[in-house]
Write a protein that holds these residues in place. Structure first.
Motif, PDB file in Angstrom:
ATOM      1  N   LEU A  40       0.822  -1.203   0.000  1.00 57.09           N
ATOM      2  CA  LEU A  40       0.000   0.000   0.000  1.00 57.09           C
ATOM      3  C   LEU A  40       0.864   1.263   0.000  1.00 57.09           C
ATOM      4  O   LEU A  40       1.856   1.358   0.712  1.00 57.09           O
ATOM      5  CB  LEU A  40      -0.923   0.013   1.213  1.00 57.09           C
ATOM      6  CG  LEU A  40      -1.976  -1.092   1.300  1.00 57.09           C
ATOM      7  CD1 LEU A  40      -2.713  -1.017   2.627  1.00 57.09           C
ATOM      8  CD2 LEU A  40      -2.953  -0.998   0.132  1.00 57.09           C
ATOM      9  N   SER A  45      -7.352  10.401  -3.716  1.00 57.31           N
ATOM     10  CA  SER A  45      -8.523   9.884  -4.428  1.00 57.31           C
ATOM     11  C   SER A  45      -9.038  10.943  -5.404  1.00 57.31           C
ATOM     12  O   SER A  45      -8.649  12.113  -5.330  1.00 57.31           O
ATOM     13  CB  SER A  45      -9.622   9.531  -3.423  1.00 57.31           C
ATOM     14  OG  SER A  45     -10.207  10.715  -2.902  1.00 57.31           O
ATOM     15  N   THR A  51      -5.829   8.379   0.601  1.00 54.98           N
ATOM     16  CA  THR A  51      -6.155   6.963   0.581  1.00 54.98           C
ATOM     17  C   THR A  51      -4.868   6.152   0.524  1.00 54.98           C
ATOM     18  O   THR A  51      -3.853   6.614   0.001  1.00 54.98           O
ATOM     19  CB  THR A  51      -7.045   6.611  -0.631  1.00 54.98           C
ATOM     20  OG1 THR A  51      -7.290   5.208  -0.675  1.00 54.98           O
ATOM     21  CG2 THR A  51      -6.385   7.028  -1.928  1.00 54.98           C
ATOM     22  N   SER A  53      -3.511   2.761  -1.116  1.00 56.27           N
ATOM     23  CA  SER A  53      -3.976   1.844  -2.151  1.00 56.27           C
ATOM     24  C   SER A  53      -2.825   1.227  -2.920  1.00 56.27           C
ATOM     25  O   SER A  53      -1.678   1.682  -2.843  1.00 56.27           O
ATOM     26  CB  SER A  53      -4.913   2.581  -3.128  1.00 56.27           C
ATOM     27  OG  SER A  53      -4.237   3.674  -3.732  1.00 56.27           O
ATOM     28  N   GLU A 166     -11.768  -1.310   4.195  1.00 60.12           N
ATOM     29  CA  GLU A 166     -10.733  -1.960   3.407  1.00 60.12           C
ATOM     30  C   GLU A 166     -11.441  -2.716   2.288  1.00 60.12           C
ATOM     31  O   GLU A 166     -12.453  -3.386   2.543  1.00 60.12           O
ATOM     32  CB  GLU A 166      -9.901  -2.926   4.264  1.00 60.12           C
ATOM     33  CG  GLU A 166      -9.129  -2.215   5.372  1.00 60.12           C
ATOM     34  CD  GLU A 166      -8.326  -3.163   6.251  1.00 60.12           C
ATOM     35  OE1 GLU A 166      -8.180  -4.350   5.873  1.00 60.12           O
ATOM     36  OE2 GLU A 166      -7.850  -2.732   7.315  1.00 60.12           O
ATOM     37  N   GLU A 180      -5.990  -3.137  -3.908  1.00 59.43           N
ATOM     38  CA  GLU A 180      -6.397  -3.033  -2.510  1.00 59.43           C
ATOM     39  C   GLU A 180      -6.534  -1.559  -2.142  1.00 59.43           C
ATOM     40  O   GLU A 180      -5.786  -0.724  -2.653  1.00 59.43           O
ATOM     41  CB  GLU A 180      -5.369  -3.684  -1.578  1.00 59.43           C
ATOM     42  CG  GLU A 180      -5.192  -5.169  -1.789  1.00 59.43           C
ATOM     43  CD  GLU A 180      -4.132  -5.758  -0.850  1.00 59.43           C
ATOM     44  OE1 GLU A 180      -4.200  -6.961  -0.584  1.00 59.43           O
ATOM     45  OE2 GLU A 180      -3.243  -4.992  -0.392  1.00 59.43           O
ATOM     46  N   VAL A 181      -7.483  -1.262  -1.270  1.00 61.75           N
ATOM     47  CA  VAL A 181      -7.717   0.118  -0.851  1.00 61.75           C
ATOM     48  C   VAL A 181      -8.040   0.148   0.638  1.00 61.75           C
ATOM     49  O   VAL A 181      -8.770  -0.713   1.141  1.00 61.75           O
ATOM     50  CB  VAL A 181      -8.885   0.762  -1.631  1.00 61.75           C
ATOM     51  CG1 VAL A 181      -9.190   2.155  -1.083  1.00 61.75           C
ATOM     52  CG2 VAL A 181      -8.576   0.847  -3.111  1.00 61.75           C
ATOM     53  N   ARG A 183      -9.420   3.129   3.436  1.00 62.12           N
ATOM     54  CA  ARG A 183      -9.925   4.498   3.586  1.00 62.12           C
ATOM     55  C   ARG A 183     -10.446   4.724   5.001  1.00 62.12           C
ATOM     56  O   ARG A 183     -10.892   3.796   5.666  1.00 62.12           O
ATOM     57  CB  ARG A 183     -11.086   4.754   2.611  1.00 62.12           C
ATOM     58  CG  ARG A 183     -10.762   4.700   1.137  1.00 62.12           C
ATOM     59  CD  ARG A 183      -9.958   5.889   0.669  1.00 62.12           C
ATOM     60  NE  ARG A 183     -10.639   7.156   0.873  1.00 62.12           N
ATOM     61  CZ  ARG A 183     -11.436   7.753  -0.025  1.00 62.12           C
ATOM     62  NH1 ARG A 183     -11.666   7.155  -1.191  1.00 62.12           N
ATOM     63  NH2 ARG A 183     -11.982   8.919   0.219  1.00 62.12           N
TER      64      ARG A 183
END
Length: 222
Positions: A40, A45, A51, A53, A166, A180-181, A183
């Motif tokens: 990550l 965003s 974010t 990601s 997630e 994958e994210v 926030r």
């Protein structure tokens, strides 16, 4: 001049500010829902929010024409409390699902199961909580700092409604993770530490996440 009697209260208020002002995404917030957190990186965003990601080159190369949206879940599983009842927990996941369907449906065909040419989207709510708001700049003045500390200690200070997510994106045929994210967001402020948190209080955050996901996918495919 602040009296010696007021000094402990001032210190307590200062510590409270330090704890409440640090609302960024931190590694200790990771839950284990995602496959690999080490990849990550911090990004911005489409709506300008921070974010964490990662996107595999495979996502851009693949020709996903459909999306399967797995039902959102709480991870770890959430237990209702007096301030966050079961109606709130159910309302949050139901609304998150609806928001994601609405936004992803604008850019991909939604299907009811994973398969070829399908991007599987697995969302999780990893935190829903309330916390005392940090002090505003003018409340750092010596006199007002003591008053602010009193309001914090007695529970009458405004509360932030916080929610985190997630999301794992996987190939619908192979299960390979392709994005994958992570926030975190703050919803509508609550009046005090007695007010019940409802799904309505965080809907603006959920809408923003869903909108960003749809716009991000479009940007990746360009």
């Amino acid at each position: 001049m602040i009296s010696k009697r007021s000094l402990p209260l001032l210190i307590a208020a200062s510590l409270s500010l330090a704890a409440c002002s640090n609302k960024n995404l931190e590694p200790e917030m990771y839950t284990g829902f995602l496959h690999d957190y080490s990849v990550l990186k911090e990004h911005q965003s489409p709506s300008g929010q921070k974010t964490l990601s990662w996107v595999s080159p495979a996502l851009a190369r693949a020709h996903y024409t459909k999306a399967y949206l797995a039902p959102s879940q709480f991870y770890p599983s959430a237990k209702p409390t007096q301030r966050i009842p079961m109606s709130t927990l159910a309302g949050v996941t139901d609304y998150y699902d609806a928001a994601l369907r609405a936004e992803l449906g604008k850019v991909m065909k939604l299907v009811d199961r994973p398969g070829p040419d399908t991007l599987t989207v697995r969302p999780a709510i990893t935190q829903i909580a309330t916390s005392t708001q940090g002090l505003r700049f003018y409340e750092w003045l010596p006199v007002t700092l003591v008053a602010a500390g009193v309001s914090t200690a007695t529970g009458i200070r405004d509360q932030d409604s916080e929610v985190s997510t997630e999301v794992s994106f996987e190939d619908g045929s192979t299960g390979e993770v392709v994005a994958e994210v992570v926030r975190k967001g703050t919803g509508v402020p609550l009046e005090n530490d007695k007010q019940v948190l409802t799904a309505d209080d965080v809907k603006v955050v959920l809408d923003g996440w869903a909108s960003d996901l749809g716009k991000s996918y479009v940007a990746i495919r360009k």
